[in-house]
Design an enzyme around this catalytic site. Sequence first.
Site, short mmCIF file in Angstrom:
data_model
loop_
_atom_site.label_atom_id
_atom_site.label_comp_id
_atom_site.label_asym_id
_atom_site.label_seq_id
_atom_site.Cartn_x
_atom_site.Cartn_y
_atom_site.Cartn_z
N SER A 218 -33.91 -53.78 50.51
CA SER A 218 -34.72 -54.79 49.83
C SER A 218 -33.95 -56.08 49.63
CB SER A 218 -35.22 -54.21 48.50
OG SER A 218 -34.74 -54.96 47.41
N LYS A 219 -34.67 -57.18 49.86
CA LYS A 219 -34.08 -58.50 49.76
C LYS A 219 -33.52 -58.72 48.35
CE LYS A 219 -35.59 -63.23 50.67
NZ LYS A 219 -36.67 -64.05 51.20
N ARG A 220 -34.25 -58.22 47.38
CA ARG A 220 -33.89 -58.45 45.99
C ARG A 220 -32.70 -57.59 45.57
NH1 ARG A 220 -35.75 -56.18 41.57
NH2 ARG A 220 -37.22 -54.91 42.75
N LYS A 221 -32.72 -56.33 45.98
CA LYS A 221 -31.69 -55.42 45.46
C LYS A 221 -30.43 -55.35 46.32
CE LYS A 221 -35.00 -52.02 43.77
NZ LYS A 221 -35.44 -50.71 44.18
#
Length: 555
Positions: free
Chosen positions: A303-306
């Site tokens: 994930s891009k966020r994590k």
Amino acid sequence: MDYNRLAELLFPSIDKTPEDYEAMYPERDLPEGAKVTRLGPSPTGFIHLGNLYGALIDERLAHQSGGTFYLRIEDTDDKRYVEGAVETVISSLRFFGINFDEGASEDGDKGAYGPYYQSNRGEIYQCFVKKLVQEGKAYPCFLTEDELAEIRAEQESAKVTTGIYGEYASKSRNLTYEEIEANINEGKPYVIRLKSTGTGNVPSEELKYIKVEDAIRGTVSMPENFQDVVILKATGIPTYHFAHVVDDHLMRTTHVVRGEEWLMSLPIHVELFEKMGWEPPTYCHTAVLMKIDDENGNKRKLSKRKDPELSLDYYRNEGYHPEAVKEYLLTILNSNFEEWRMANPDTPADQFLFTTDKMSSGGALFDLNKLNDVSKDVLLKIPAAELTKFMIEWAREFRPEILPLFESDPEYLTRILDLGRDGKKPRKDLIYAKQIFEFISYFYDDYFRIEATIPENVSDEDAVEILTRYLETYDHSDDQSQWFEKIRQIADSMGYALRPKDYKKNPDDYKGHVGHVSEVIRIAIMGRSQSPDVWEIQQILGEERTVERVKALIV
Ligand code: GLU
């Protein structure tokens, strides 16, 4: 309905014909079996591991077969455009050794199949939409947002598939020429929809299926499309579905490598190719990149966020060598790569014959620890002088404050990097530039710190005595065994066992063993209790620095 007349009404300024474009973009003159692949990124400015993963497949397929790999910018969604994004794609991939033969480039379009920005291909798309309208295979649709919402609500309450198809499409499909003309004269916005001939809403046993030979997944069978999908938006810009069909045909693409998120819309693409009368390319739908979640141990999508490791910048910042990343990607791409590597330890990875049928269609598991292991092996094969250049370039970009250290004496750095790399059991502790610098930083006075504490069983007085005697007997020209003999003498005369096992057996007879004595010396010179061979390190540090560091601890 006179479709020719309708087509003229809708596209009065389109004067080229499909045949003109077919002639402008002829079949490519390539050897038999050569593959033509493309990367079609949207210019969002974010380039991630998945892009590199796909690009590597594209690049390998094309270049292994004497074909062409080109870059097409899919910028029909201008909301997502980020300044400089194209340069980022090109330079990021170039860093990893992936180069395009054709397409969008830093100096504009390169190649005979352009324009390579979809935003510059408006007339081409419109020409082919016009053709579909002429053939009665596409039509204008004036449904407003409200009307669309109403249809959707009606479908939701009737629990049927949402979308514009069958009876829900009939209002727009059945408009007369005069009605369409009146709408246009009134300035009503409209889209162009495909007039799908697929059947929806039929009992499941009557559903028709498409069959596609996916190069990675084998035969893919899915219910055919029946939706009158939008092919040209109200702005005159095509949807992805239509644009890629036209582009991949006219650019003579043979293999489309893309993420599995596109699999769902494959039936639309199959119908579009069929309506256009074109042969579809070979689709290769790649698996999503997954990782094991650090917290709960479950497999999940990167994930891009994590996950900072999803971004390609991460690897450049950390200073992973491009060869290591590529080598690792090949291990997850092809199940037989590791076996090949074992049989061919010194062959460049480019000579491995990559094939799509050895790819897994389940999620590809990405594991940073595995990358690190692969990196250790890859770096071992890169000559130290080359690693020095790599470290210098990395520092220039990401750690300018340490660049002068490297640049002022590259030979020094080369000797450091070469330390313990020959012989039967070479050391494998170089992984990526940031880690390498931390690992070797004690060689540089500005970064040298005492980070370890002397072993518990060595008293402060003993430590001083060890170092004092070490200094007294120190001769920089001693060879390794002469040097070690002196340490043994110090140990012996101070009551430390010469063999660790003697100390273990009779701990009360000794203060410690020779290892404790040399650890004190190691800490004085390297600041750490673990390091490569002390004698070799001293040879690199030179007499003066070695003596100075030992002296500094005798207070
Ligand atoms: N523009 C699409 C994307 O950004 C590319 C899909 C394709 O390669 O066909 O994912």
